[in-house]
Design a protein around this motif. Structure first.
Motif, PDB file in Angstrom:
ATOM      1  N   MET A 123       0.820  -1.189   0.000  1.00  0.00           N
ATOM      2  CA  MET A 123       0.000   0.000   0.000  1.00  0.00           C
ATOM      3  C   MET A 123       0.867   1.257   0.000  1.00  0.00           C
ATOM      4  N   LEU A 124       2.033   1.163   0.621  1.00  0.00           N
ATOM      5  CA  LEU A 124       2.941   2.308   0.660  1.00  0.00           C
ATOM      6  C   LEU A 124       3.382   2.689  -0.745  1.00  0.00           C
ATOM      7  N   LEU A 125       3.624   1.700  -1.568  1.00  0.00           N
ATOM      8  CA  LEU A 125       4.061   1.941  -2.946  1.00  0.00           C
ATOM      9  C   LEU A 125       2.941   2.542  -3.795  1.00  0.00           C
ATOM     10  N   GLU A 126       1.733   2.057  -3.623  1.00  0.00           N
ATOM     11  CA  GLU A 126       0.619   2.479  -4.472  1.00  0.00           C
ATOM     12  C   GLU A 126       0.106   3.883  -4.150  1.00  0.00           C
ATOM     13  N   GLY A 127       0.271   4.306  -2.917  1.00  0.00           N
ATOM     14  CA  GLY A 127      -0.207   5.631  -2.530  1.00  0.00           C
ATOM     15  C   GLY A 127       0.922   6.644  -2.547  1.00  0.00           C
ATOM     16  N   LYS A 128       0.559   7.903  -2.524  1.00  0.00           N
ATOM     17  CA  LYS A 128       1.560   8.964  -2.511  1.00  0.00           C
ATOM     18  C   LYS A 128       1.835   9.464  -1.095  1.00  0.00           C
ATOM     19  N   LYS A 129       1.113   8.932  -0.109  1.00  0.00           N
ATOM     20  CA  LYS A 129       1.236   9.419   1.258  1.00  0.00           C
ATOM     21  C   LYS A 129       2.664   9.235   1.770  1.00  0.00           C
ATOM     22  N   GLY A 130       3.256  10.311   2.205  1.00  0.00           N
ATOM     23  CA  GLY A 130       4.607  10.268   2.757  1.00  0.00           C
ATOM     24  C   GLY A 130       5.717  10.224   1.724  1.00  0.00           C
ATOM     25  N   ALA A 131       5.360  10.154   0.459  1.00  0.00           N
ATOM     26  CA  ALA A 131       6.385  10.119  -0.589  1.00  0.00           C
ATOM     27  C   ALA A 131       7.169  11.426  -0.563  1.00  0.00           C
ATOM     28  N   ASP A 132       8.482  11.306  -0.626  1.00  0.00           N
ATOM     29  CA  ASP A 132       9.315  12.500  -0.553  1.00  0.00           C
ATOM     30  C   ASP A 132      10.285  12.620  -1.721  1.00  0.00           C
ATOM     31  N   VAL A 133      10.075  11.805  -2.731  1.00  0.00           N
ATOM     32  CA  VAL A 133      10.883  11.920  -3.943  1.00  0.00           C
ATOM     33  C   VAL A 133      10.007  11.559  -5.145  1.00  0.00           C
ATOM     34  N   VAL A 134      10.202  12.288  -6.212  1.00  0.00           N
ATOM     35  CA  VAL A 134       9.480  12.053  -7.458  1.00  0.00           C
ATOM     36  C   VAL A 134      10.507  11.602  -8.491  1.00  0.00           C
TER      37      VAL A 134
END
Length: 113
Positions: A1-12
């Motif tokens: 779920m961490l991979l699929e969502g953008k929540k908490g993502a800090d790099v694009v």
């Protein structure tokens, strides 16, 4: 779920025309190359934009690489048309694993091939 969502993502990450959102710490923990790129003294990303451009890789291959980084497993490849396409994807994934110094993924790809 961490991979699929953008929540908490800090790099694009931009790969071709596709954009991927990820977590620097996860990438760095799984790949010494990402660790050096994201946290090393010569970090190769724009600190204001927090964006990395990935060149010489197909978006589908990068998606599979991210899947492995987050899950420690290969993604399902049911969408590929035939066994030749699957082998080709595994070949590209092997190159990506070598590029990012991911030995377990390399061994898995080599075993499949």
């Amino acid at each position: 779920m961490l991979l699929e969502g953008k929540k908490g993502a800090d790099v694009v990450m931009k790969v071709g025309e596709e954009t991927f959102y990820a977590h620097k710490i996860v990438l760095a923990m799984r790949s010494p190359v990402f660790d050096a790129e994201l946290y090393g003294p010569m970090a190769m990303w724009d600190k204001e934009k927090q964006c990395i451009q990935i060149v010489d890789m197909q978006p589908a291959v990068f998606r599979a690489l991210l899947h492995f980084i987050y899950t420690d497993s290969l993604p399902a490849m049911d969408d590929l048309l035939d066994s030749h396409d699957k082998r080709e994807m595994i070949r590209h994934l092997l190159v990506a694993a070598d590029r990012y110094a991911m030995d377990r993924l390399k061994l898995m790809c080599e075993a499949i091939l």
